[in-house]
Design an enzyme around this catalytic site. Structure first.
Site, PDB file in Angstrom:
ATOM      1  N   TYR A 153      -4.189  -1.553  -1.990  1.00  0.00           N
ATOM      2  CA  TYR A 153      -3.893  -0.561  -0.788  1.00  0.00           C
ATOM      3  C   TYR A 153      -2.417  -0.842  -0.495  1.00  0.00           C
ATOM      4  O   TYR A 153      -1.615  -1.893  -0.616  1.00  0.00           O
ATOM      5  CB  TYR A 153      -4.675  -0.832   0.486  1.00  0.00           C
ATOM      6  CG  TYR A 153      -4.416   0.057   1.626  1.00  0.00           C
ATOM      7  CD1 TYR A 153      -4.311   1.354   1.434  1.00  0.00           C
ATOM      8  CD2 TYR A 153      -3.770  -0.583   2.819  1.00  0.00           C
ATOM      9  CE1 TYR A 153      -4.147   2.269   2.544  1.00  0.00           C
ATOM     10  CE2 TYR A 153      -3.402   0.273   3.830  1.00  0.00           C
ATOM     11  CZ  TYR A 153      -3.562   1.686   3.570  1.00  0.00           C
ATOM     12  OH  TYR A 153      -3.412   2.320   4.854  1.00  0.00           O
ATOM     13  N   ASN A 195      -0.552  -1.423   2.095  1.00  0.00           N
ATOM     14  CA  ASN A 195       0.284  -2.423   2.788  1.00  0.00           C
ATOM     15  C   ASN A 195      -0.218  -3.829   2.114  1.00  0.00           C
ATOM     16  O   ASN A 195       0.103  -4.848   2.766  1.00  0.00           O
ATOM     17  CB  ASN A 195      -0.028  -2.397   4.280  1.00  0.00           C
ATOM     18  CG  ASN A 195      -1.467  -2.543   4.604  1.00  0.00           C
ATOM     19  OD1 ASN A 195      -2.205  -3.314   3.943  1.00  0.00           O
ATOM     20  ND2 ASN A 195      -1.772  -2.198   5.802  1.00  0.00           N
ATOM     21  N   LYS A 196      -0.943  -3.931   1.135  1.00  0.00           N
ATOM     22  CA  LYS A 196      -1.146  -5.097   0.588  1.00  0.00           C
ATOM     23  C   LYS A 196      -0.036  -6.026  -0.335  1.00  0.00           C
ATOM     24  O   LYS A 196       0.852  -5.187  -0.592  1.00  0.00           O
ATOM     25  CB  LYS A 196      -2.618  -4.949  -0.473  1.00  0.00           C
ATOM     26  CG  LYS A 196      -3.654  -4.554   0.559  1.00  0.00           C
ATOM     27  CD  LYS A 196      -4.209  -5.505   1.636  1.00  0.00           C
ATOM     28  CE  LYS A 196      -5.351  -5.244   2.488  1.00  0.00           C
ATOM     29  NZ  LYS A 196      -6.359  -4.268   2.585  1.00  0.00           N
ATOM     30  N   ASN A 197      -0.039  -7.312  -0.562  1.00  0.00           N
ATOM     31  CA  ASN A 197       0.944  -7.952  -1.177  1.00  0.00           C
ATOM     32  C   ASN A 197       1.222  -7.448  -2.651  1.00  0.00           C
ATOM     33  O   ASN A 197       2.199  -7.737  -3.210  1.00  0.00           O
ATOM     34  CB  ASN A 197       1.056  -9.259  -0.782  1.00  0.00           C
ATOM     35  CG  ASN A 197      -0.230 -10.050  -1.043  1.00  0.00           C
ATOM     36  OD1 ASN A 197      -1.211  -9.470  -1.451  1.00  0.00           O
ATOM     37  ND2 ASN A 197      -0.055 -11.258  -0.729  1.00  0.00           N
ATOM     38  N   LEU A 198       0.210  -6.681  -3.245  1.00  0.00           N
ATOM     39  CA  LEU A 198       0.486  -5.892  -4.426  1.00  0.00           C
ATOM     40  C   LEU A 198       0.027  -4.560  -4.287  1.00  0.00           C
ATOM     41  O   LEU A 198      -1.345  -4.480  -4.176  1.00  0.00           O
ATOM     42  CB  LEU A 198      -0.384  -6.823  -5.877  1.00  0.00           C
ATOM     43  CG  LEU A 198       0.105  -6.295  -7.032  1.00  0.00           C
ATOM     44  CD1 LEU A 198      -0.203  -7.504  -8.077  1.00  0.00           C
ATOM     45  CD2 LEU A 198      -0.418  -5.021  -7.484  1.00  0.00           C
TER      46      LEU A 198
END
Ligand SMILES: *Cc1c(COP(=O)(O)O)cnc(C)c1O
Length: 395
Positions: A193, A195-198
């Protein structure tokens, strides 16, 4: 006049607003997406296949099946573990709604359990408190990026109870400083998604070892067809033999997203380093100012992906309500946030009985997520700490 703000979750976001998490896309991601658009094939195809291969190499899992979200990944994981009406699925209450909703989609009952006060994650003990003869699965959430020891949990559970991992926060985390999260042998669900870190804007994946389950997942995400559109398109001989084997869903990733993901995966180390520097800077500045703020355990360890940087503000120490502090930070352009309002207090789950989850309830009053992302600068960290000091340090 140039518009300098956009609406962000209901808050005016100025150019100087520091969101709690923001994607880090470079020209390389933009070029990759453009290349795929120009190629004439934007649906699921060879980019997706390559992305899955690169993800499984990175994680060290035999199989990775990409899907359109982690919500879909959790749903499909429960489905292929045979979860259905009458079954209970133990989940933490301190999580995003998708963790529990996945059980509801299948007519199963989410049973909320408590978490540890330091790791903010489930433990063998908090899970054991909720085990019944109807328990069919436990969804472990690697909250914030803290990797739960799932091998230890496995040893305390009956054999027929499946462990499914919600690793939406934990791409790049390590279990016990050893294996990558995703290489446990369970069904491990990731989120890509925004804002996730990937990030692939939206997207998800399931990492696993069982090739039969992987094949069924590949079919289920593609309407239940036994071979995907790309192979039907490329292999003339299979055009007429693809068969509809069961009622599936439309939950696949696209090559546009996979192309973004492949670049993000290459850049993961670089992005993770920035997050680590940010976390260390917060700690250094907060320690220098002798502020009494504690953090989620493990958040300064190498094995933590630092998707969230969660601090605890105890009113008995700060003298200011957490919500008032949060609002004061927002007016100072700092996108501090709360992860999460406990699910057992949400209207949707009101009918599920109100279990007493003392640690979750007390964390819910004191936790606050401070901004962290691969795009954040150390100057911005200093600004956040200065504002915290202005609000918390009394003369
Ligand atoms: C983001 C998130 C999800 C859902 O991910 P999507 O890809 O948006 O469906 C599930 N669980 C947790 C803990 C999350 O933070």
């Amino acid at each position: 006049m140039e518009p300098s703000f956009i609406l962000f979750w209901g808050f005016a976001m100025t150019k100087d607003y520091i969101p709690f998490g923001t994607p880090d896309f470079t020209e390389a991601e933009i070029e990759a997406v453009t290349r795929v658009m120009r190629s004439g094939w934007v649906g699921m195809g060879k980019e997706t296949i390559a992305f899955e291969k690169e993800l499984s190499d990175y994680i060290g899992a035999h199989e990775v099946v990409t899907v359109n979200s982690c919500t879909s990944a959790l749903f499909l994981a429960l489905l292929i573990e045979g979860i259905g009406p009458g079954d209970e699925v133990i989940v933490p209450s301190l999580t995003w709604c998708a963790t529990a909703n996945a059980a509801l989609y299948l007519g199963a009952k989410p049973v909320f359990c408590d978490v540890d006060s330091q790791s903010m994650c489930v433990t063998p003990k908090t899970v054991a408190e909720k085990l019944t003869s109807r328990t069919k699965a436990v969804i472990v959430v690697h909250y914030g990026g803290y990797a739960v020891d799932v091998d230890e949990l496995r040893q305390t559970l009956p054999k027929h109870v499946a462990i499914i991992e919600d690793a939406a926060h934990a791409f790049g985390s390590y279990y016990n400083n050893k294996k990558c999260v995703g290489a446990s042998g369970n069904l491990v669900c990731f989120s890509f998604y925004a804002n996730k870190n990937l990030s692939t804007a939206d997207g998800g994946a399931i990492a696993l070892f069982d090739p039969c389950k992987a094949e069924r997942l590949r079919s289920l995400r593609m309407s239940g067809m036994d071979s995907n559109a790309w192979s039907r398109y490329t292999k003339a001989s299979t055009v007429f033999v693809a068969s509809l084997t069961e009622l599936g869903y439309k939950m696949n990733l696209t090559d546009l997203q996979a192309a973004i993901g492949r670049v993000q995966l290459r850049r993961l180390g670089e992005m993770a380093n920035v997050r680590f520097e940010i976390a260390k800077r917060y700690k250094q500045r907060i320690d220098e100012l002798r502020m009494d703020i504690s953090f989620q355990s493990g958040v300064f360890d190498k094995s933590h992906a630092r998707h969230l940087f969660v601090a605890m503000f105890d009113i008995t120490k700060t003298g200011i309500k957490r919500d008032d502090l949060l609002l004061a930070l927002r007016t100072r352009n700092i996108g501090a946030s709360i992860h999460y309002r406990p699910l057992h207090s949400q209207p949707l789950y009101a009918g599920h009985g109100v279990p007493s989850l003392p640690i979750t309830e007390s964390l819910a009053e004191s936790i606050m997520t401070l901004p962290i992302s691969a795009k954040m600068t150390l100057t911005q960290v200093d600004y956040v700490v200065e504002q915290l000091a202005a609000l918390l340090i009394k003369e």
